[in-house]
Scaffold this motif. Structure first.
Motif, PDB file in Angstrom:
ATOM      1  N   ILE A 472       0.841  -1.199   0.000  1.00  0.00           N
ATOM      2  CA  ILE A 472       0.000   0.000   0.000  1.00  0.00           C
ATOM      3  C   ILE A 472       0.877   1.250   0.000  1.00  0.00           C
ATOM      4  CG2 ILE A 472      -1.648   1.352   1.383  1.00  0.00           C
ATOM      5  CD1 ILE A 472      -3.080  -0.937   0.239  1.00  0.00           C
ATOM      6  N   LEU A 473       1.944   1.225   0.793  1.00  0.00           N
ATOM      7  CA  LEU A 473       2.841   2.384   0.829  1.00  0.00           C
ATOM      8  C   LEU A 473       3.482   2.612  -0.534  1.00  0.00           C
ATOM      9  CD1 LEU A 473       4.541   2.043   4.321  1.00  0.00           C
ATOM     10  CD2 LEU A 473       3.034   3.865   3.535  1.00  0.00           C
ATOM     11  N   GLU A 474       3.846   1.481  -1.162  1.00  0.00           N
ATOM     12  CA  GLU A 474       4.449   1.558  -2.497  1.00  0.00           C
ATOM     13  C   GLU A 474       3.469   2.190  -3.486  1.00  0.00           C
ATOM     14  OE1 GLU A 474       7.301  -1.585  -3.223  1.00  0.00           O
ATOM     15  OE2 GLU A 474       8.003   0.480  -3.012  1.00  0.00           O
ATOM     16  N   LEU A 475       2.225   1.720  -3.395  1.00  0.00           N
ATOM     17  CA  LEU A 475       1.183   2.240  -4.285  1.00  0.00           C
ATOM     18  C   LEU A 475       1.005   3.749  -4.080  1.00  0.00           C
ATOM     19  CD1 LEU A 475      -1.229   1.549  -6.256  1.00  0.00           C
ATOM     20  CD2 LEU A 475      -2.652   1.508  -4.225  1.00  0.00           C
ATOM     21  N   ASN A 476       1.020   4.125  -2.812  1.00  0.00           N
ATOM     22  CA  ASN A 476       0.884   5.540  -2.499  1.00  0.00           C
ATOM     23  C   ASN A 476       2.010   6.353  -3.106  1.00  0.00           C
ATOM     24  OD1 ASN A 476      -1.415   6.174  -1.253  1.00  0.00           O
ATOM     25  ND2 ASN A 476      -0.707   5.771   0.820  1.00  0.00           N
ATOM     26  N   ARG A 477       3.201   5.806  -2.996  1.00  0.00           N
ATOM     27  CA  ARG A 477       4.358   6.511  -3.566  1.00  0.00           C
ATOM     28  C   ARG A 477       4.205   6.639  -5.075  1.00  0.00           C
ATOM     29  NH1 ARG A 477       9.287   3.394  -2.217  1.00  0.00           N
ATOM     30  NH2 ARG A 477      10.375   4.989  -3.391  1.00  0.00           N
ATOM     31  N   VAL A 478       3.718   5.543  -5.690  1.00  0.00           N
ATOM     32  CA  VAL A 478       3.533   5.564  -7.141  1.00  0.00           C
ATOM     33  C   VAL A 478       2.496   6.617  -7.513  1.00  0.00           C
ATOM     34  CG1 VAL A 478       2.503   4.245  -9.039  1.00  0.00           C
ATOM     35  CG2 VAL A 478       4.250   3.198  -7.607  1.00  0.00           C
ATOM     36  N   GLU A 479       1.378   6.583  -6.800  1.00  0.00           N
ATOM     37  CA  GLU A 479       0.273   7.459  -7.201  1.00  0.00           C
ATOM     38  C   GLU A 479       0.522   8.914  -6.863  1.00  0.00           C
ATOM     39  OE1 GLU A 479      -3.532   5.769  -6.305  1.00  0.00           O
ATOM     40  OE2 GLU A 479      -3.190   4.425  -8.004  1.00  0.00           O
ATOM     41  N   SER A 480       1.349   9.148  -5.863  1.00  0.00           N
ATOM     42  CA  SER A 480       1.652  10.558  -5.603  1.00  0.00           C
ATOM     43  C   SER A 480       2.952  10.953  -6.302  1.00  0.00           C
ATOM     44  CB  SER A 480       1.718  10.816  -4.103  1.00  0.00           C
ATOM     45  OG  SER A 480       2.640   9.918  -3.521  1.00  0.00           O
ATOM     46  N   ASN A 481       3.333  10.085  -7.245  1.00  0.00           N
ATOM     47  CA  ASN A 481       4.446  10.433  -8.124  1.00  0.00           C
ATOM     48  C   ASN A 481       5.764  10.638  -7.376  1.00  0.00           C
ATOM     49  OD1 ASN A 481       4.983  10.613 -10.734  1.00  0.00           O
ATOM     50  ND2 ASN A 481       4.343  12.736 -11.011  1.00  0.00           N
ATOM     51  N   ARG A 482       5.975   9.869  -6.359  1.00  0.00           N
ATOM     52  CA  ARG A 482       7.185  10.065  -5.570  1.00  0.00           C
ATOM     53  C   ARG A 482       8.253   9.015  -5.826  1.00  0.00           C
ATOM     54  NH1 ARG A 482       6.162   9.484  -0.361  1.00  0.00           N
ATOM     55  NH2 ARG A 482       3.936   9.083  -0.509  1.00  0.00           N
ATOM     56  N   ILE A 483       8.023   8.211  -6.897  1.00  0.00           N
ATOM     57  CA  ILE A 483       9.040   7.202  -7.213  1.00  0.00           C
ATOM     58  C   ILE A 483      10.045   7.814  -8.180  1.00  0.00           C
ATOM     59  CG2 ILE A 483       9.431   5.005  -8.414  1.00  0.00           C
ATOM     60  CD1 ILE A 483       7.842   4.051  -6.276  1.00  0.00           C
ATOM     61  N   HIS A 484      11.290   7.797  -7.817  1.00  0.00           N
ATOM     62  CA  HIS A 484      12.320   8.300  -8.724  1.00  0.00           C
ATOM     63  C   HIS A 484      13.284   7.176  -9.023  1.00  0.00           C
ATOM     64  CE1 HIS A 484      10.982  12.427  -8.557  1.00  0.00           C
ATOM     65  NE2 HIS A 484      10.726  12.188  -7.276  1.00  0.00           N
ATOM     66  N   ILE A 485      13.515   7.009 -10.293  1.00  0.00           N
ATOM     67  CA  ILE A 485      14.315   5.856 -10.720  1.00  0.00           C
ATOM     68  C   ILE A 485      15.813   6.199 -10.593  1.00  0.00           C
ATOM     69  CG2 ILE A 485      14.052   6.594 -13.117  1.00  0.00           C
ATOM     70  CD1 ILE A 485      13.910   3.707 -13.922  1.00  0.00           C
ATOM     71  N   GLN A 486      16.550   5.292  -9.991  1.00  0.00           N
ATOM     72  CA  GLN A 486      17.999   5.504  -9.805  1.00  0.00           C
ATOM     73  C   GLN A 486      18.733   4.491 -10.678  1.00  0.00           C
ATOM     74  OE1 GLN A 486      19.046   7.833  -7.721  1.00  0.00           O
ATOM     75  NE2 GLN A 486      17.055   8.285  -6.776  1.00  0.00           N
ATOM     76  N   LEU A 606       2.136  -2.931  -9.823  1.00  0.00           N
ATOM     77  CA  LEU A 606       3.409  -2.255  -9.553  1.00  0.00           C
ATOM     78  C   LEU A 606       4.492  -2.748 -10.496  1.00  0.00           C
ATOM     79  CD1 LEU A 606       3.241  -2.227  -5.648  1.00  0.00           C
ATOM     80  CD2 LEU A 606       2.971  -0.276  -7.179  1.00  0.00           C
ATOM     81  N   THR A 607       4.469  -4.067 -10.782  1.00  0.00           N
ATOM     82  CA  THR A 607       5.462  -4.641 -11.700  1.00  0.00           C
ATOM     83  C   THR A 607       5.433  -3.894 -13.027  1.00  0.00           C
ATOM     84  OG1 THR A 607       5.307  -6.804 -10.705  1.00  0.00           O
ATOM     85  CG2 THR A 607       6.054  -6.739 -12.994  1.00  0.00           C
ATOM     86  N   LYS A 608       4.232  -3.781 -13.570  1.00  0.00           N
ATOM     87  CA  LYS A 608       4.079  -3.132 -14.879  1.00  0.00           C
ATOM     88  C   LYS A 608       4.564  -1.679 -14.788  1.00  0.00           C
ATOM     89  CE  LYS A 608       0.699  -2.627 -18.543  1.00  0.00           C
ATOM     90  NZ  LYS A 608       0.038  -1.363 -18.638  1.00  0.00           N
TER      91      LYS A 608
END
Ligand code: ADP
Length: 669
Positions: A472-486, A606-608
């Motif tokens: 759920i936390l991961e989803l939240n990060r995804v949906e609030s656009n907080r995932i940054h690819i390193q 999330l995988t996709k």
């Protein structure tokens, strides 16, 4: 049935019938308005088009024209009108040709004005005698006379002794189109037959007092008219010299140069057709230029139409109203409920089909349906409905926008709420898990097997809860656009091996074999943490949805600029419908086997998402009951934008709302 049920039933019926009733009422109102206008100019143009296009009846072979034309004037060195001696000579000569009858359309009052003395002396008598002789030999002669404010201009004595009638070319000047085009002709004036009627009666070709087809009475002039039919173009232009009726020069008849059989048995219309005399010409549907059509040709057409009774009859006004109503109602309905392009095309198509129908009816049966009101109805109908429809569309769009805004707010609230709850849950769950583990370690020798199992269940459940919270936390990060690819250079095989390592215990407990076929790979630029999560999720699913004793094969290879990782299992597989929704968030296949396996329905979503952050793609091949292969393809070369580290995905929140709505079948936000 009680009163309220009846009321409800009536209200329901009215609601369903509301739109059709509005359309019918609108069409009726528009028809009523249109019927109060005449649109005469438009109607006249449409009439002319119909008259001059399409198949037309052939001109009668019975009629021939003798023209006092430029050739005649030149040969005789004269001007129009010719002096009476020449007319008398013509009358004496024409009997040799044995015509059926003669309509003499020369204005004798003008001839008289030029040389009055010729009338008193020899030539007046000779003219009359010659005509009488023709009549005695069964070749009737009728003089066509002009008409002025005083009435018929009777030929001067002694020509007045011959039969004479008004020969009028009616130019539409006061009513209908007022464009001076000749479309209709008098049949009778003050109840006396005019020239064409009288000639046809004299020749016995129509019964006395018979009214031709389409005759109508005009009380203001006390005359009967009919819309006569043309039988081919009357326009004499340099291009179209030929007229539908055979015509010969006056001089050639006088000199006996015409073979007798050309005139024998024909009705001859004799008249002037000199280029310099505008009075010899008039406008017709073929050419509205007043100098284009010889009046003699128009007279021939009137006579022809009268004899063959092929005049045009106007359909009654009620037919016009019904057609206008039906067409406008159809346009209202179609434009209201169809797509805009089809609205335009059908409106134009309908106008075309109607015009074609009207044309066919006109040419084949001589029935004239007024086309102006239906045509204006179609076009006005279209232009009335389009703005109305636009207003409705805007209203709909406005509603959607409002709903969308509300959904975005709800989505944000939900995200914040989940973030708070999951974050606050994480610590107590971790504490429970830690305490349970300590309890198990410290007291394992004192607990009986049942108590030990209970503590182990506590640890497993907190583990599951933890995984759920993490997702759920991961989803939240995804949906609030907080995932940054390193991005970093990594050998995908290493990530695979590390992931496999972490599943050894789970494989043993589930009795599932993990096998690998890893091709040597060059390192590629990926986000190692995200890629490892992807690999782990696919392996985790393969183990979860495989039966004991089965095998899972993990392969890597390099193909066409992609590193491809595939996880194949021999598990429960997926149906076609399940495959469609597989990557939607919270989706879990609804079958017995899935329901007993714990899961969130977020893993593949999330995988996709993570794979697409790498500009890669996920594919699935699966057969129900036989197993599935999930494949991820990661590009060897990353595009510039993400290679620089920016992997923003704006609009994700809105996208996820869309996906919810589209699942509910509302895809037009
Ligand atoms: P979860 O596994 O937590 O339910 P996922 O998003 O990983 O969520 O998977 C979504 C659904 O796809 C699963 O619930 C399951 O029905 C189906 N699924 C995923 N992987 C497999 C697989 N290897 N074999 C059969 N079904 C699968």
């Amino acid at each position: 049935m009680n009163r309220s049920t009846l009321k409800g039933l009536l209200a329901g019926t009215f609601k369903t019938a509301e739109k059709p009733l509005t359309i019918l009422a609108g069409a009726a109102a528009l028809t009523a308005i249109l019927m109060s206008f005449e649109f005469n100019l438009l109607e006249a143009h449409l009439y002319d088009f119909r008259m001059s296009h399409g198949p037309q009846p052939e001109a009668s072979k019975e009629i021939a024209l003798i023209t006092i034309d430029d050739k005649t004037l030149k040969a005789l060195d004269e001007f129009t009108p010719l002096p009476l001696d020449l007319h008398a000579r013509f009358m004496e000569k024409i009997g040799e040709f044995k015509p059926k009858g003669i309509g003499y359309l020369v204005d004798m009052s003008r001839v008289h004005q030029l040389n009055p003395e010729l009338f008193i002396h020899e030539w007046g008598i000779r003219f009359v005698n010659a005509a009488h002789e023709l009549e005695s030999k069964n070749m009737p002669v009728l003089m066509g006379t002009p008409f002025d404010v005083m009435g018929e201009v009777v030929p001067p004595y002694p020509v007045s002794a011959l039969d004479h009638s008004i020969a009028l070319i009616h130019k539409d000047g006061n009513v209908f189109s007022q464009d001076k085009v000749t479309r209709r002709a008098l049949v009778r004036l003050y109840d006396k037959p005019v020239f064409h009627t009288a000639l046809a009666e004299k020749l016995g070709l129509i019964a006395r007092n018979e009214s031709p087809r389409g005759t109508y009475f005009v009380p203001e002039v006390d005359g009967h008219y009919f819309f006569f039919r043309y039988h081919g173009s009357t326009a004499v232009t340099p291009k179209t010299q030929a007229m539908p009726y055979p015509h010969y020069s006056f001089i050639d008849v006088l000199n006996g140069k015409i073979p007798a059989e050309n005139l024998a048995g024909r009705i001859l219309l004799v008249g002037t057709m000199a280029k310099e005399d505008s009075g010899d010409f008039a406008g017709t549907p073929y050419a509205q230029n007043p100098m284009a059509n010889p009046k003699l040709a128009i007279h021939a057409n009137i006579l022809d139409s009268l004899i063959r009774d092929n005049g045009i009859s106007l359909a009654p006004a009620w037919i016009n109203s019904v057609i206008t109503f039906l067409l406008t109602a159809f346009v209202f309905w179609w434009v209201m409920f169809s797509k805009p392009l089809s609205g335009v095309l059908v409106t134009l198509g309908l106008a075309g089909v109607f015009l074609l129908f009207a044309q066919l009816l006109f040419t084949s049966s001589g029935i004239w349906i007024r086309a102006s009101q239906p045509l204006v109805g179609i076009l006005v109908g279209y232009y009335l409905v389009v703005p109305y429809r636009l207003i409705l569309e805007y209203k709909k769009r406005w509603d959607y926008q409002k709903r969308n805004e509300l959904l975005v707010q709800v989505e944000e609230l939900k995200t914040n709420f989940l973030q708070l709850v999951t974050h606050d849950l994480k610590t107590p769950v971790a504490r429970i898990q830690g305490l349970a583990e300590v309890l198990l370690r410290r007291t394992s020798d004192r607990l009986d097997s049942h108590e030990k199992q209970t503590v182990e269940h506590i640890i497993d459940s907190t583990d599951e809860l933890n995984r759920f919270i993490t997702s759920i936390l991961e989803l939240n990060r995804v949906e609030s656009n907080r995932i940054h690819i390193q991005l970093e250079s990594k050998d995908v095989n290493q990530l695979v091996e590390r992931a496999i390592e972490s599943f050894q215990a789970q494989c043993r407990s589930c009795d599932v074999r993990l096998e690998t076929e890893l091709d040597p790979l060059f390192p590629i630029r990926v986000d190692a943490a995200l890629t490892e999560k992807v690999i782990k999720n696919l392996i985790d699913n393969a183990i979860k949805y495989s039966p004991p004793g089965s095998r899972i094969l993990i392969r890597t290879e390099e193909k066409e600029n992609f590193v491809i990782l595939s996880v194949s299992d021999e598990g429960i597989g997926l149906s076609q419908e399940e495959k469609e929704y597989l990557f939607t968030r919270f989706y879990r296949a609804k079958n017995e086997k899935t329901s007993i396996v714990p899961g969130t329905g977020l893993g593949l979503y999330l995988t996709k998402y993570f794979v697409e952050l790498h500009h890669g793609r996920v594919e699935v091949v699966s057969e129900l009951g036989k197993g599935s292969t999930f494949k991820i393809c990661l590009p060897i070369e990353q595009p510039q934008s993400i290679a620089a580290g920016a992997a923003e995905r704006p609009g994700l929140v809105v996208r996820s709302i869309r996906s919810i709505l589209s699942r509910k079948g509302e895809s037009h936000v």
